[in-house]
Design a protein around this motif. Sequence first.
Motif, PDB file in Angstrom:
ATOM      1  N   CYS A   6      56.345 -17.784   5.492  1.00  0.00           N
ATOM      2  CA  CYS A   6      56.886 -19.164   4.663  1.00  0.00           C
ATOM      3  C   CYS A   6      56.204 -19.226   3.477  1.00  0.00           C
ATOM      4  O   CYS A   6      54.865 -19.433   3.478  1.00  0.00           O
ATOM      5  CB  CYS A   6      57.194 -20.335   5.399  1.00  0.00           C
ATOM      6  N   GLU A   8      56.593 -21.666   1.261  1.00  0.00           N
ATOM      7  CA  GLU A   8      56.260 -23.045   1.087  1.00  0.00           C
ATOM      8  C   GLU A   8      54.997 -23.605   1.762  1.00  0.00           C
ATOM      9  O   GLU A   8      54.360 -24.117   1.596  1.00  0.00           O
ATOM     10  CB  GLU A   8      57.527 -23.878   1.533  1.00  0.00           C
ATOM     11  N   CYS A   9      55.243 -23.262   3.167  1.00  0.00           N
ATOM     12  CA  CYS A   9      54.108 -23.883   4.375  1.00  0.00           C
ATOM     13  C   CYS A   9      53.134 -22.717   4.701  1.00  0.00           C
ATOM     14  O   CYS A   9      52.107 -23.087   5.537  1.00  0.00           O
ATOM     15  CB  CYS A   9      54.975 -24.778   5.270  1.00  0.00           C
ATOM     16  N   CYS A  18      62.115 -20.295   8.535  1.00  0.00           N
ATOM     17  CA  CYS A  18      61.278 -20.937   8.672  1.00  0.00           C
ATOM     18  C   CYS A  18      61.879 -22.237   9.152  1.00  0.00           C
ATOM     19  O   CYS A  18      63.020 -22.842   8.809  1.00  0.00           O
ATOM     20  CB  CYS A  18      60.612 -21.526   7.471  1.00  0.00           C
ATOM     21  N   HIS A  21      61.530 -24.951   6.234  1.00  0.00           N
ATOM     22  CA  HIS A  21      62.333 -24.458   5.009  1.00  0.00           C
ATOM     23  C   HIS A  21      63.447 -23.564   4.840  1.00  0.00           C
ATOM     24  O   HIS A  21      63.982 -23.386   3.909  1.00  0.00           O
ATOM     25  CB  HIS A  21      61.325 -23.861   4.161  1.00  0.00           C
TER      26      HIS A  21
HETATM   27 ZN    ZN Z   1      58.081 -23.261   5.565  1.00  0.00          ZN
END
Ligand code: ZN
Length: 61
Positions: A6, A8-9, A18, A21
């Motif tokens: 992912c 984002e994380c 995810c 997300h």
């Molecule tokens: Zn994520």
Amino acid sequence: MKKSACRECHRVIDGDACPIHGKGTLTEDWRGYAVILDPGESEIAKKMKIDTPGKYALKVR
Ligand SMILES: [Zn+2]
């Protein structure tokens, strides 16, 4: 099959989304990973702002 991470994380994902997300943030363009068992005790986790144990990609594009 290469796993996705992912953007984002940075979590390395076994499935196709995810858990936090969703699908839109996944990429197969990532390198290296760290297994974070105890985020409170890990310098890498602090640096990457990780607060949940798991497997995380070190570099995500
Ligand atoms: Zn994520």
